[in-house]
Design a protein around this motif. Sequence first.
Motif, PDB file in Angstrom:
ATOM      1  N   GLY A 162       5.743  -4.256  30.103  1.00 11.41           N
ATOM      2  CA  GLY A 162       4.510  -4.615  30.778  1.00 11.41           C
ATOM      3  C   GLY A 162       3.899  -5.902  30.272  1.00 11.41           C
ATOM      4  N   VAL A 163       2.930  -6.392  31.023  1.00  8.67           N
ATOM      5  CA  VAL A 163       2.163  -7.599  30.724  1.00  8.67           C
ATOM      6  C   VAL A 163       0.690  -7.250  30.896  1.00  8.67           C
ATOM      7  CG1 VAL A 163       1.629  -9.952  31.474  1.00  8.67           C
ATOM      8  CG2 VAL A 163       3.987  -9.113  31.596  1.00  8.67           C
ATOM      9  N   TYR A 164      -0.170  -7.791  30.039  1.00  9.06           N
ATOM     10  CA  TYR A 164      -1.591  -7.592  30.267  1.00  9.06           C
ATOM     11  C   TYR A 164      -2.335  -8.899  30.018  1.00  9.06           C
ATOM     12  CZ  TYR A 164      -3.016  -7.495  25.313  1.00  9.06           C
ATOM     13  OH  TYR A 164      -3.285  -7.823  24.007  1.00  9.06           O
ATOM     14  N   GLY A 165      -3.486  -9.016  30.656  1.00 11.93           N
ATOM     15  CA  GLY A 165      -4.279 -10.229  30.495  1.00 11.93           C
ATOM     16  C   GLY A 165      -5.690 -10.042  31.013  1.00 11.93           C
ATOM     17  N   ILE A 166      -6.475 -11.107  30.885  1.00 13.42           N
ATOM     18  CA  ILE A 166      -7.882 -11.124  31.294  1.00 13.42           C
ATOM     19  C   ILE A 166      -8.031 -12.064  32.480  1.00 13.42           C
ATOM     20  CG2 ILE A 166     -10.253 -11.467  30.499  1.00 13.42           C
ATOM     21  CD1 ILE A 166      -8.617  -9.419  28.853  1.00 13.42           C
ATOM     22  N   THR A 167      -8.882 -11.716  33.425  1.00 13.70           N
ATOM     23  CA  THR A 167      -9.118 -12.572  34.582  1.00 13.70           C
ATOM     24  C   THR A 167     -10.571 -13.019  34.643  1.00 13.70           C
ATOM     25  OG1 THR A 167      -9.563 -10.666  36.034  1.00 13.70           O
ATOM     26  CG2 THR A 167      -7.298 -11.482  35.949  1.00 13.70           C
ATOM     27  N   LEU A 168     -10.747 -14.284  35.005  1.00  7.67           N
ATOM     28  CA  LEU A 168     -12.059 -14.861  35.289  1.00  7.67           C
ATOM     29  C   LEU A 168     -11.864 -15.837  36.440  1.00  7.67           C
ATOM     30  CD1 LEU A 168     -13.704 -15.745  31.833  1.00  7.67           C
ATOM     31  CD2 LEU A 168     -14.534 -14.088  33.523  1.00  7.67           C
ATOM     32  N   GLY A 169     -12.524 -15.571  37.563  1.00  6.87           N
ATOM     33  CA  GLY A 169     -12.338 -16.456  38.712  1.00  6.87           C
ATOM     34  C   GLY A 169     -10.876 -16.511  39.109  1.00  6.87           C
ATOM     35  N   GLY A 170     -10.343 -17.736  39.162  1.00  5.38           N
ATOM     36  CA  GLY A 170      -8.939 -17.925  39.505  1.00  5.38           C
ATOM     37  C   GLY A 170      -8.081 -18.209  38.292  1.00  5.38           C
ATOM     38  N   ALA A 171      -8.538 -17.795  37.109  1.00  4.95           N
ATOM     39  CA  ALA A 171      -7.794 -18.007  35.871  1.00  4.95           C
ATOM     40  C   ALA A 171      -7.333 -16.665  35.310  1.00  4.95           C
ATOM     41  CB  ALA A 171      -8.658 -18.726  34.843  1.00  4.95           C
ATOM     42  N   PHE A 172      -6.074 -16.614  34.907  1.00  6.20           N
ATOM     43  CA  PHE A 172      -5.508 -15.428  34.266  1.00  6.20           C
ATOM     44  C   PHE A 172      -5.102 -15.811  32.855  1.00  6.20           C
ATOM     45  CE2 PHE A 172      -1.846 -12.763  33.094  1.00  6.20           C
ATOM     46  CZ  PHE A 172      -2.368 -11.497  33.292  1.00  6.20           C
ATOM     47  N   PHE A 173      -5.668 -15.115  31.885  1.00  6.04           N
ATOM     48  CA  PHE A 173      -5.380 -15.388  30.481  1.00  6.04           C
ATOM     49  C   PHE A 173      -4.384 -14.343  29.986  1.00  6.04           C
ATOM     50  CE2 PHE A 173      -9.682 -16.580  31.641  1.00  6.04           C
ATOM     51  CZ  PHE A 173      -9.727 -17.919  31.278  1.00  6.04           C
ATOM     52  N   GLY A 174      -3.112 -14.708  30.011  1.00  7.75           N
ATOM     53  CA  GLY A 174      -2.076 -13.777  29.603  1.00  7.75           C
ATOM     54  C   GLY A 174      -2.144 -13.524  28.108  1.00  7.75           C
ATOM     55  N   GLU A 175      -2.252 -12.280  27.713  1.00  9.00           N
ATOM     56  CA  GLU A 175      -2.398 -11.940  26.307  1.00  9.00           C
ATOM     57  C   GLU A 175      -1.067 -11.634  25.635  1.00  9.00           C
ATOM     58  OE1 GLU A 175      -4.969 -12.120  24.347  1.00  9.00           O
ATOM     59  OE2 GLU A 175      -6.320 -12.787  25.910  1.00  9.00           O
ATOM     60  N   SER A 176      -0.303 -10.736  26.211  1.00 10.92           N
ATOM     61  CA  SER A 176       0.956 -10.363  25.569  1.00 10.92           C
ATOM     62  C   SER A 176       1.804  -9.555  26.546  1.00 10.92           C
ATOM     63  CB  SER A 176       0.684  -9.538  24.306  1.00 10.92           C
ATOM     64  OG  SER A 176       1.862  -9.356  23.543  1.00 10.92           O
ATOM     65  N   MET A 177       3.066  -9.333  26.160  1.00 11.78           N
ATOM     66  CA  MET A 177       3.947  -8.482  26.947  1.00 11.78           C
ATOM     67  C   MET A 177       4.915  -7.788  26.000  1.00 11.78           C
ATOM     68  SD  MET A 177       6.305 -11.355  28.818  1.00 11.78           S
ATOM     69  CE  MET A 177       7.297 -12.543  27.900  1.00 11.78           C
ATOM     70  N   PHE A 178       5.525  -6.713  26.474  1.00 14.03           N
ATOM     71  CA  PHE A 178       6.471  -5.986  25.647  1.00 14.03           C
ATOM     72  C   PHE A 178       7.594  -5.435  26.514  1.00 14.03           C
ATOM     73  CE2 PHE A 178       4.416  -2.337  27.401  1.00 14.03           C
ATOM     74  CZ  PHE A 178       5.294  -1.266  27.244  1.00 14.03           C
ATOM     75  N   SER A 179       8.686  -5.063  25.861  1.00 15.32           N
ATOM     76  CA  SER A 179       9.844  -4.545  26.585  1.00 15.32           C
ATOM     77  C   SER A 179      10.568  -3.516  25.745  1.00 15.32           C
ATOM     78  CB  SER A 179      10.798  -5.694  26.942  1.00 15.32           C
ATOM     79  OG  SER A 179      11.923  -5.209  27.657  1.00 15.32           O
ATOM     80  N   ARG A 180      10.907  -2.403  26.380  1.00 15.36           N
ATOM     81  CA  ARG A 180      11.733  -1.382  25.739  1.00 15.36           C
ATOM     82  C   ARG A 180      13.058  -1.210  26.475  1.00 15.36           C
ATOM     83  NH1 ARG A 180       6.591   2.297  25.786  1.00 15.36           N
ATOM     84  NH2 ARG A 180       5.527   1.636  23.871  1.00 15.36           N
ATOM     85  N   ALA A 181      13.309  -2.083  27.444  1.00 17.85           N
ATOM     86  CA  ALA A 181      14.557  -2.045  28.206  1.00 17.85           C
ATOM     87  C   ALA A 181      14.874  -3.464  28.656  1.00 17.85           C
ATOM     88  CB  ALA A 181      14.423  -1.117  29.420  1.00 17.85           C
ATOM     89  N   THR A 182      16.137  -3.771  28.822  1.00 20.16           N
ATOM     90  CA  THR A 182      16.556  -5.104  29.221  1.00 20.16           C
ATOM     91  C   THR A 182      15.849  -5.548  30.499  1.00 20.16           C
ATOM     92  OG1 THR A 182      18.733  -4.742  28.235  1.00 20.16           O
ATOM     93  CG2 THR A 182      18.542  -6.536  29.824  1.00 20.16           C
ATOM     94  N   ASN A 183      15.233  -6.713  30.448  1.00 18.48           N
ATOM     95  CA  ASN A 183      14.544  -7.348  31.582  1.00 18.48           C
ATOM     96  C   ASN A 183      13.224  -6.676  31.963  1.00 18.48           C
ATOM     97  OD1 ASN A 183      16.241  -9.573  32.203  1.00 18.48           O
ATOM     98  ND2 ASN A 183      17.689  -8.207  33.233  1.00 18.48           N
ATOM     99  N   ALA A 184      12.793  -5.658  31.232  1.00 16.64           N
ATOM    100  CA  ALA A 184      11.567  -4.938  31.625  1.00 16.64           C
ATOM    101  C   ALA A 184      10.338  -5.835  31.593  1.00 16.64           C
ATOM    102  CB  ALA A 184      11.356  -3.720  30.725  1.00 16.64           C
ATOM    103  N   SER A 185      10.188  -6.636  30.537  1.00 13.56           N
ATOM    104  CA  SER A 185       9.017  -7.518  30.463  1.00 13.56           C
ATOM    105  C   SER A 185       9.159  -8.699  31.415  1.00 13.56           C
ATOM    106  CB  SER A 185       8.800  -8.005  29.031  1.00 13.56           C
ATOM    107  OG  SER A 185       9.898  -8.774  28.577  1.00 13.56           O
ATOM    108  N   LYS A 186      10.387  -9.190  31.593  1.00 10.80           N
ATOM    109  CA  LYS A 186      10.594 -10.325  32.498  1.00 10.80           C
ATOM    110  C   LYS A 186      10.275  -9.947  33.941  1.00 10.80           C
ATOM    111  CE  LYS A 186      14.154 -12.695  29.783  1.00 10.80           C
ATOM    112  NZ  LYS A 186      15.555 -13.178  29.786  1.00 10.80           N
ATOM    113  N   VAL A 187      10.681  -8.749  34.335  1.00 16.80           N
ATOM    114  CA  VAL A 187      10.367  -8.289  35.692  1.00 16.80           C
ATOM    115  C   VAL A 187       8.851  -8.133  35.851  1.00 16.80           C
ATOM    116  CG1 VAL A 187      10.569  -6.352  37.298  1.00 16.80           C
ATOM    117  CG2 VAL A 187      12.595  -7.181  36.090  1.00 16.80           C
ATOM    118  N   ALA A 188       8.197  -7.568  34.844  1.00 17.66           N
ATOM    119  CA  ALA A 188       6.733  -7.436  34.901  1.00 17.66           C
ATOM    120  C   ALA A 188       6.078  -8.807  35.006  1.00 17.66           C
ATOM    121  CB  ALA A 188       6.222  -6.698  33.661  1.00 17.66           C
ATOM    122  N   LEU A 189       6.614  -9.778  34.276  1.00 18.42           N
ATOM    123  CA  LEU A 189       6.054 -11.126  34.307  1.00 18.42           C
ATOM    124  C   LEU A 189       6.254 -11.767  35.675  1.00 18.42           C
ATOM    125  CD1 LEU A 189       4.627 -13.220  32.537  1.00 18.42           C
ATOM    126  CD2 LEU A 189       6.880 -14.065  31.844  1.00 18.42           C
ATOM    127  N   ALA A 190       7.424 -11.575  36.273  1.00 20.12           N
ATOM    128  CA  ALA A 190       7.686 -12.125  37.601  1.00 20.12           C
ATOM    129  C   ALA A 190       6.728 -11.545  38.633  1.00 20.12           C
ATOM    130  CB  ALA A 190       9.131 -11.849  38.009  1.00 20.12           C
TER     131      ALA A 190
END
Length: 212
Positions: free
Chosen positions: A115-143
């Motif tokens: 997964g990926v998580y972040g903060i939103t303000l207006g049209g700005a997304f502040f990406g905080e971090s991401m994690f993966s427990r399976a191949t491509n899991a975080s990359k797919v979430a990021l896409a």
Amino acid sequence: MAQKLTARMLLSGYAQGIFPMAESRDAPELHWFDPQRRGIFDLQNFYISRSLARAIRRETFTIRTDTAFRAVVEGCAARPETWINGPLFDLYDELFAAGFAHSVETWRDGQLVGGVYGITLGGAFFGESMFSRATNASKVALAYTVDRLRVAGFTLFDTQYLTPHLASLGATEIPRAEYRKRLEAGLEIDADFTAPAIPDPHSILQRMTQTS
């Protein structure tokens, strides 16, 4: 910092171009950071590798948004060293409850695997971090996060720092002054992270390959 950081102060900091981090998970204090060069994703140039496209096309994961926000933050902090401490967990929970924090999650067989998580303000997304427990899991979430931001009308995806992993996906660095200009413009936009529906694999890959 001597003064206890509140959710309102945190949002104010993001709006000014700064962000907080702790020295470690056990550190009681948070410190503001304002790097001279800022990592960002150009939302029109996210790199989809063949393996990532294949994972999306095969629907390897089920995509959800905002159904396990706290678990995503916990997944991101579950590493030997982390800048996410107790006070940040509490602040993120407050921001999520108030509609300013969001997660994009990848699930497989009923289990949260990335997964990926972040903060939103207006049209700005502040990406905080991401994690993966399976191949491509975080990359797919990021896409799916990038696609959601594009569809919802966001113009800025802030990654704070540029890492080799983020660079491999198309992230770049820009000077602080340029970042501030983009942030100022992004804050003037009325974008809603929750508005877009989760797209089917064909739609997201078509949109990505048309512009990247």
